[in-house]
Design a protein around this motif. Structure first.
Motif, PDB file in Angstrom:
ATOM      1  N   ASP A 147       0.745  -1.079   0.038  1.00 53.51           N
ATOM      2  CA  ASP A 147      -0.016   0.058   0.039  1.00 53.51           C
ATOM      3  C   ASP A 147       0.810   1.327  -0.034  1.00 53.51           C
ATOM      4  N   ASN A 148       2.219   1.145   0.309  1.00 53.95           N
ATOM      5  CA  ASN A 148       2.921   2.301   0.289  1.00 53.95           C
ATOM      6  C   ASN A 148       4.290   2.042  -0.547  1.00 53.95           C
ATOM      7  N   LEU A 149       4.353   1.272  -1.270  1.00 56.88           N
ATOM      8  CA  LEU A 149       5.756   0.770  -1.897  1.00 56.88           C
ATOM      9  C   LEU A 149       6.382   1.866  -2.495  1.00 56.88           C
ATOM     10  N   GLN A 150       7.857   1.700  -1.933  1.00 52.47           N
ATOM     11  CA  GLN A 150       8.969   2.637  -2.462  1.00 52.47           C
ATOM     12  C   GLN A 150       9.713   1.633  -3.434  1.00 52.47           C
ATOM     13  N   LEU A 151      10.228   2.116  -4.523  1.00 53.72           N
ATOM     14  CA  LEU A 151      10.999   1.328  -5.415  1.00 53.72           C
ATOM     15  C   LEU A 151      12.443   1.886  -5.402  1.00 53.72           C
ATOM     16  N   ILE A 152      13.348   1.102  -5.421  1.00 54.10           N
ATOM     17  CA  ILE A 152      14.593   1.322  -5.428  1.00 54.10           C
ATOM     18  C   ILE A 152      15.166   1.087  -6.922  1.00 54.10           C
ATOM     19  N   ILE A 153      15.728   2.232  -7.489  1.00 52.96           N
ATOM     20  CA  ILE A 153      15.849   2.015  -9.028  1.00 52.96           C
ATOM     21  C   ILE A 153      17.282   2.325  -9.223  1.00 52.96           C
ATOM     22  N   ASN A 154      18.125   1.318 -10.036  1.00 50.53           N
ATOM     23  CA  ASN A 154      19.283   1.746 -10.617  1.00 50.53           C
ATOM     24  C   ASN A 154      19.065   2.380 -11.888  1.00 50.53           C
ATOM     25  N   PRO A 167      14.180  13.461 -13.375  1.00 49.43           N
ATOM     26  CA  PRO A 167      12.798  13.335 -13.325  1.00 49.43           C
ATOM     27  C   PRO A 167      12.423  12.504 -11.769  1.00 49.43           C
ATOM     28  N   TYR A 168      13.419  12.004 -11.384  1.00 40.72           N
ATOM     29  CA  TYR A 168      13.101  11.089  -9.823  1.00 40.72           C
ATOM     30  C   TYR A 168      13.039  12.398  -8.911  1.00 40.72           C
ATOM     31  N   LEU A 169      13.700  13.260  -8.771  1.00 41.19           N
ATOM     32  CA  LEU A 169      13.702  14.504  -7.930  1.00 41.19           C
ATOM     33  C   LEU A 169      12.577  15.233  -8.210  1.00 41.19           C
ATOM     34  N   GLU A 170      12.245  15.378  -9.691  1.00 44.72           N
ATOM     35  CA  GLU A 170      11.123  16.312  -9.857  1.00 44.72           C
ATOM     36  C   GLU A 170       9.603  15.597  -9.398  1.00 44.72           C
ATOM     37  N   PHE A 171       9.589  14.390  -9.311  1.00 44.90           N
ATOM     38  CA  PHE A 171       8.380  13.570  -8.968  1.00 44.90           C
ATOM     39  C   PHE A 171       8.376  13.077  -7.591  1.00 44.90           C
ATOM     40  N   GLY A 172       9.022  13.599  -6.599  1.00 44.34           N
ATOM     41  CA  GLY A 172       9.027  13.222  -5.238  1.00 44.34           C
ATOM     42  C   GLY A 172      10.127  12.229  -4.775  1.00 44.34           C
ATOM     43  N   GLY A 173      11.146  11.830  -5.745  1.00 46.77           N
ATOM     44  CA  GLY A 173      12.133  10.772  -5.369  1.00 46.77           C
ATOM     45  C   GLY A 173      13.287  11.232  -4.767  1.00 46.77           C
ATOM     46  N   LYS A 174      13.889  10.333  -4.205  1.00 46.30           N
ATOM     47  CA  LYS A 174      15.304  10.817  -3.552  1.00 46.30           C
ATOM     48  C   LYS A 174      16.387   9.952  -4.112  1.00 46.30           C
ATOM     49  N   VAL A 175      17.836  10.741  -3.980  1.00 45.88           N
ATOM     50  CA  VAL A 175      19.035   9.914  -4.499  1.00 45.88           C
ATOM     51  C   VAL A 175      19.401   9.216  -3.125  1.00 45.88           C
ATOM     52  N   ARG A 176      19.644   7.737  -3.513  1.00 52.08           N
ATOM     53  CA  ARG A 176      20.294   6.975  -2.733  1.00 52.08           C
ATOM     54  C   ARG A 176      21.711   6.734  -2.974  1.00 52.08           C
ATOM     55  N   ASP A 177      22.187   6.956  -4.186  1.00 49.55           N
ATOM     56  CA  ASP A 177      23.562   6.894  -4.288  1.00 49.55           C
ATOM     57  C   ASP A 177      23.989   7.822  -5.472  1.00 49.55           C
ATOM     58  N   SER A 227      25.972   7.567  -7.594  1.00 54.67           N
ATOM     59  CA  SER A 227      26.122   6.662  -8.925  1.00 54.67           C
ATOM     60  C   SER A 227      25.115   6.255  -9.843  1.00 54.67           C
ATOM     61  N   GLY A 228      23.768   6.533  -9.377  1.00 55.32           N
ATOM     62  CA  GLY A 228      22.833   6.355 -10.124  1.00 55.32           C
ATOM     63  C   GLY A 228      21.582   5.558  -9.507  1.00 55.32           C
ATOM     64  N   GLN A 229      21.351   5.686  -8.209  1.00 55.37           N
ATOM     65  CA  GLN A 229      20.322   4.837  -7.422  1.00 55.37           C
ATOM     66  C   GLN A 229      19.411   5.763  -6.642  1.00 55.37           C
ATOM     67  N   TYR A 230      18.182   5.332  -6.920  1.00 49.15           N
ATOM     68  CA  TYR A 230      16.864   6.313  -6.473  1.00 49.15           C
ATOM     69  C   TYR A 230      15.768   5.513  -5.545  1.00 49.15           C
ATOM     70  N   LEU A 231      15.193   6.195  -4.838  1.00 49.73           N
ATOM     71  CA  LEU A 231      13.998   5.816  -4.106  1.00 49.73           C
ATOM     72  C   LEU A 231      13.043   6.781  -4.752  1.00 49.73           C
ATOM     73  N   ILE A 232      11.979   5.844  -5.341  1.00 47.42           N
ATOM     74  CA  ILE A 232      10.615   6.667  -5.668  1.00 47.42           C
ATOM     75  C   ILE A 232       9.327   5.841  -5.223  1.00 47.42           C
ATOM     76  N   GLY A 233       8.340   6.592  -5.154  1.00 44.72           N
ATOM     77  CA  GLY A 233       6.998   5.964  -4.979  1.00 44.72           C
ATOM     78  C   GLY A 233       6.749   5.217  -6.118  1.00 44.72           C
ATOM     79  N   TYR A 234       5.884   3.969  -5.862  1.00 43.08           N
ATOM     80  CA  TYR A 234       5.497   3.068  -6.801  1.00 43.08           C
ATOM     81  C   TYR A 234       4.558   4.074  -7.944  1.00 43.08           C
ATOM     82  N   ALA A 235       3.625   4.343  -7.354  1.00 42.83           N
ATOM     83  CA  ALA A 235       2.656   5.266  -8.138  1.00 42.83           C
ATOM     84  C   ALA A 235       3.238   6.326  -8.793  1.00 42.83           C
ATOM     85  N   ASP A 236       4.175   7.120  -8.476  1.00 39.90           N
ATOM     86  CA  ASP A 236       4.928   8.269  -9.181  1.00 39.90           C
ATOM     87  C   ASP A 236       5.699   7.829 -10.326  1.00 39.90           C
TER      88      ASP A 236
END
Length: 230
Positions: free
Chosen positions: A174-181, A192-202, A204-213
């Protein structure tokens, strides 16, 4: 085969426990799940237009597929696709299609090149997959290859059909956050990750962003999943 270490084993146990809680909830609110992350390091593209090769290399290294050489693995993967030594995919082929062809054909070719038993990869194709399936894939230690079509950056004439890799998650269905390389090097003001509510995890190119976003705003449009050696 996929690399296994104590960290990934512990992550697997955490994810399995999470999945069990979800299955047993039977209509109750889904419990929150601890972060689970595969052992796939992010790596930025080595040059403009080479993000696809970084994604393909991540998958091949994760599954211990050998480099056929004579150059680095990214050039070997490009050579497999085109038969030319310029280290680039064909310009008219999308990133997602190029990486998909690597997953489907290169492992068998690479093992046979070294006189080893051929190892084919299994997979399934879909447009998108729901949160429960993302959790299951990470639980079984399988990355998920997806296609996105974010708005073009400055200097780009059209949106690209890009390939990125889901390598983990946080939360529950119900609140899934995806970790994307995502190896593409974005301008700081056009990520685009930061523009739509995501965060930088690394960096080198790794992000955390909501599934729906991720699905709606980065325009997730194709998936290769259940990727595993036969």
């Amino acid at each position: 085969m996929a690399r296994l270490d104590s960290g990934s084993w512990v992550n697997g146990l955490k994810t399995a426990a999470c999945a069990a809680m979800i299955a047993g909830s039977l209509g109750w609110a889904a419990p929150a799940c601890a972060e689970s992350l595969l052992d796939i390091d992010p790596a930025p593209e080595t040059g403009p237009g080479q993000a696809w090769a970084s994604v393909a290399e991540m998958i091949m290294v994760y599954y211990d597929v050998p480099n056929t050489g004579p150059g680095d693995m990214q050039c070997s993967l490009a050579y497999f696709l085109t038969g030319t030594p310029n280290c680039y995919k064909a310009p008219d082929e999308s990133e997602f299609t190029a990486v998909s062809r690597i997953v489907k054909g290169y492992p068998q070719f690479a093992h046979e090149s070294f006189g080893e038993l051929p190892i084919a990869m299994r997979w399934e194709e879909a447009k998108t997959i729901p949160p429960q399936d993302i959790i299951q894939e990470i639980k079984f230690e399988r990355p998920v290859l997806v296609q996105i079509e974010p708005a073009p950056n400055e200097g780009e004439t059209k949106a690209e059909k890009r390939a990125v890799l889901i390598v983990g998650f946080d939360g529950g269905p119900d609140n899934l956050q995806l970790i994307i390389n995502d190896p593409k090097v974005y301008l700081a003001t056009q990520n685009p990750y930061l523009e739509f509510g995501g965060k930088v995890r690394d960096q080198s190119g790794q992000y955390l962003i909501g599934y729906a976003d991720f699905q709606s705003f980065l325009k997730w449009s194709a998936t290769l999943w259940k990727i595993k050696p036969d």
